[in-house]
Scaffold this motif. Structure first.
Motif, PDB file in Angstrom:
ATOM      1  N   TYR A   1       0.824  -1.209   0.000  1.00 19.83           N
ATOM      2  CA  TYR A   1       0.000   0.000   0.000  1.00 19.83           C
ATOM      3  C   TYR A   1       0.861   1.263   0.000  1.00 19.83           C
ATOM      4  CZ  TYR A   1      -4.285  -2.649   1.143  1.00 19.83           C
ATOM      5  OH  TYR A   1      -5.371  -3.490   1.124  1.00 19.83           O
TER       6      TYR A   1
ATOM      7  N   SER B   1      -9.122  -0.080  -2.355  1.00 23.12           N
ATOM      8  CA  SER B   1      -8.256  -0.094  -1.172  1.00 23.12           C
ATOM      9  C   SER B   1      -6.806  -0.180  -1.634  1.00 23.12           C
ATOM     10  CB  SER B   1      -8.587  -1.300  -0.286  1.00 23.12           C
ATOM     11  OG  SER B   1      -9.782  -1.094   0.418  1.00 23.12           O
ATOM     12  N   PRO B   2      -5.928   0.653  -1.089  1.00 22.42           N
ATOM     13  CA  PRO B   2      -6.119   1.580   0.021  1.00 22.42           C
ATOM     14  C   PRO B   2      -6.470   2.984  -0.484  1.00 22.42           C
ATOM     15  CG  PRO B   2      -3.812   1.454  -0.488  1.00 22.42           C
ATOM     16  CD  PRO B   2      -4.490   0.536  -1.456  1.00 22.42           C
ATOM     17  N   VAL B   3      -6.966   3.826   0.406  1.00 25.06           N
ATOM     18  CA  VAL B   3      -7.358   5.179   0.019  1.00 25.06           C
ATOM     19  C   VAL B   3      -6.153   6.009  -0.403  1.00 25.06           C
ATOM     20  CG1 VAL B   3      -7.172   6.151   2.341  1.00 25.06           C
ATOM     21  CG2 VAL B   3      -8.797   7.132   0.712  1.00 25.06           C
TER      22      VAL B   3
ATOM     23  N   ASP C   1     -14.487   1.861  -2.329  1.00 17.56           N
ATOM     24  CA  ASP C   1     -14.205   1.306  -1.006  1.00 17.56           C
ATOM     25  C   ASP C   1     -14.129   2.451   0.001  1.00 17.56           C
ATOM     26  OD1 ASP C   1     -13.887  -0.880   0.581  1.00 17.56           O
ATOM     27  OD2 ASP C   1     -12.016  -1.550  -0.312  1.00 17.56           O
TER      28      ASP C   1
ATOM     29  N   TRP D   1     -12.928   4.229   3.278  1.00 19.12           N
ATOM     30  CA  TRP D   1     -11.846   4.219   4.276  1.00 19.12           C
ATOM     31  C   TRP D   1     -12.064   5.370   5.236  1.00 19.12           C
ATOM     32  CZ3 TRP D   1      -6.580   2.027   4.535  1.00 19.12           C
ATOM     33  CH2 TRP D   1      -6.507   0.795   3.876  1.00 19.12           C
ATOM     34  N   PRO D   2     -11.642   5.276   6.466  1.00 17.05           N
ATOM     35  CA  PRO D   2     -10.923   4.144   7.078  1.00 17.05           C
ATOM     36  C   PRO D   2     -11.835   3.046   7.591  1.00 17.05           C
ATOM     37  CG  PRO D   2     -11.105   5.896   8.663  1.00 17.05           C
ATOM     38  CD  PRO D   2     -11.747   6.408   7.400  1.00 17.05           C
TER      39      PRO D   2
ATOM     40  N   SER E   1     -13.147   0.545   6.140  1.00 16.73           N
ATOM     41  CA  SER E   1     -12.721  -0.782   5.684  1.00 16.73           C
ATOM     42  C   SER E   1     -11.554  -1.301   6.509  1.00 16.73           C
ATOM     43  CB  SER E   1     -12.320  -0.727   4.208  1.00 16.73           C
ATOM     44  OG  SER E   1     -13.433  -0.506   3.388  1.00 16.73           O
ATOM     45  N   LEU E   2     -10.694  -0.395   6.926  1.00 12.97           N
ATOM     46  CA  LEU E   2      -9.508  -0.800   7.691  1.00 12.97           C
ATOM     47  C   LEU E   2      -9.905  -1.401   9.032  1.00 12.97           C
ATOM     48  CD1 LEU E   2      -6.429  -0.688   7.289  1.00 12.97           C
ATOM     49  CD2 LEU E   2      -6.424   1.431   8.602  1.00 12.97           C
TER      50      LEU E   2
ATOM     51  N   PHE F   1      -5.528   8.052   8.291  1.00 14.45           N
ATOM     52  CA  PHE F   1      -6.195   7.721   7.034  1.00 14.45           C
ATOM     53  C   PHE F   1      -7.369   8.653   6.761  1.00 14.45           C
ATOM     54  CE2 PHE F   1      -4.060   3.589   7.755  1.00 14.45           C
ATOM     55  CZ  PHE F   1      -3.417   3.484   6.525  1.00 14.45           C
TER      56      PHE F   1
END
Length: 423
Positions: free
Chosen positions: A87, A116-118, A141, A143-144, A146-147, A162
């Motif tokens: 990432y 992902s990732p942002v 997606d 974020w954050p 999803s994290l 993030f």
């Protein structure tokens, strides 16, 4: 004739990795626009660089008229440490690349496909700041969120870091395209962006523009494809059985515990086959569950196959299964596989909550049970295995009709042309 535009396309993933952004870039190139994709060395989903790509191989190439620059990054590997290195390596290298690239290269606009990732959006935001051109961000997606939901990370300092990426992304985007209508509530927490947000759904990837490795030749069929992996077609795809098919990523978020518990409840019905076509971090667990519970005759985790072969698998199914774990985040998603299922003309069982379930209900293309309810899922499968096949066919046709009206690739791409001012 439309004016020719120069377009900077930013995304960590690009062909031969299979994402809808490939179709967008190829579409724009087909209509004469100059498209430059800044991406990483392909390594998704296996975690190793794809064959014929590497630090010193095919770093710059033209694919279907699209100029592609592949930046050196760490491959995803199979650990969280490698994933984080993957990432951040793209974020850092792409940010530095854009910083210098912007000096001598002017584009008409920037398009970011934000998966992902942002952080993969940051190079696009940087170019927008430096060159003052429009920035269009397609959010697939959140974020954050999803994290924390998928990665189990809840440290407020990490999540706060993030959030700063997300805040910058939304602030500097001229339009924020969302793959799910429910994403709006999360985006609006960062500012009054109602006028920026545009719903832009995902289409089926079954007709993706492709070339090179992984293409199914004219003489290829399901029998040959299965034979290459040593799979007994007659056993798995018995014509007299009722086949429930799950296709796509087999991850922690995809409700596999529920699906396998439901399969365990239907174990005595040897004519009911649960077929899993896909790969992911949860697949070893699925394989072990099948072995531990003696489900070898009714549950078949087949592994991953090229996306171009999916229509061949879909044809064999009686009903398609889409499932997600119940969570506040996942309830906001309408999984991309729903559109692919609809395009196949097959009925759908949705074992999830929120946005995805509403799409299936609205299209009247299948049946719904709550996320995580294995007993209701098993009961529904037992019911569907014995009903008139005409009812299944009717639901499938409803889905196909809804797909053509709302998710067809050509219609989506023409809508995107309007959003970014290409028509």
């Amino acid at each position: 004739m439309r004016d020719k535009k120069t377009i900077l396309f930013v995304c960590q993933y690009f062909y031969p990795e299979v994402f809808r952004g490939n179709d967008i870039a190829f579409h724009w190139a087909e209509y004469g626009h100059d498209v430059h994709v800044v991406t990483g060395i392909p390594n998704y989903p296996d975690g190793v660089f794809h064959k014929s790509y590497g630090f010193f191989k095919r770093r710059h190439e033209v694919v279907n008229g699209v100029c592609v620059t592949r930046l050196p990054i760490f491959p995803r590997g199979n650990s969280k440490i490698m994933l984080m290195l993957n990432y951040f390596s793209y974020y850092i290298v792409a940010w530095v690349y854009i910083l210098f690239h912007a000096i001598n290269h002017k584009y008409d606009f920037v398009f970011v496909q934000q998966l992902s990732p942002v952080m993969m959006s940051a190079p696009g935001v940087l170019y927008k700041k430096l060159r003052k051109v429009p920035l269009y961000t397609w959010v697939l997606d959140l974020w954050p969120e999803s994290l924390s939901a998928a990665g189990g990370i809840n440290n407020k300092y990490i999540l706060g870091g993030f959030k700063r990426f997300v805040k910058s992304e939304y602030k500097y985007s001229d339009k924020i395209l969302t793959s799910s209508k429910s994403f709006d509530q999360s985006i609006m927490e960062y500012g009054e962006y109602r006028d920026k947000i545009v719903y832009f759904p995902q289409w089926s990837d079954g007709s993706s523009v492709s070339s090179g490795n992984g293409i199914i030749k004219d003489n290829m069929n399901l029998t040959n494809i299965l034979k290459q992996k040593g799979i007994d077609e007659a056993k798995v795809f018995d014509k007299d059985s009722f086949k429930v098919m799950f296709a796509g990523a087999v991850g922690e978020a995809h409700g596999m515990e529920c699906n396998l518990q439901a399969a365990l409840l239907t174990k005595k019905r040897k004519d009911i086959k649960w077929v899993i076509v896909g790969d992911g971090r949860k697949l070893p667990w699925v394989q072990q569950f099948v072995k531990d519970n003696g489900l070898e005759d009714t549950v078949y985790p087949l592994g991953r196959f090229p996306s171009e072969t999916m229509p061949l698998f879909f044809e064999t199914a009686d009903v398609m299964l889409v499932s997600l774990t119940d969570s506040l985040l996942f309830n906001l998603y309408a999984p991309a596989k729903i559109s692919s299922y609809m395009a196949s003309g097959k009925p759908i069982i949705s074992c999830l909550n929120g946005e995805g379930a509403e799409v299936v209900k609205t299209a009247e293309c299948g049946w719904h049970v709550p996320a995580g309810d294995a007993e209701k899922l098993a009961a529904l499968v037992l019911y569907l295995a014995d009903i008139d096949k005409a009812i299944l066919a009717s639901k499938g046709q409803n889905g196909l009709r809804f797909y053509k009206e709302n998710f067809q690739k050509e219609k989506c791409l023409w809508k995107l042309d309007e959003i970014v001012g290409l028509k």
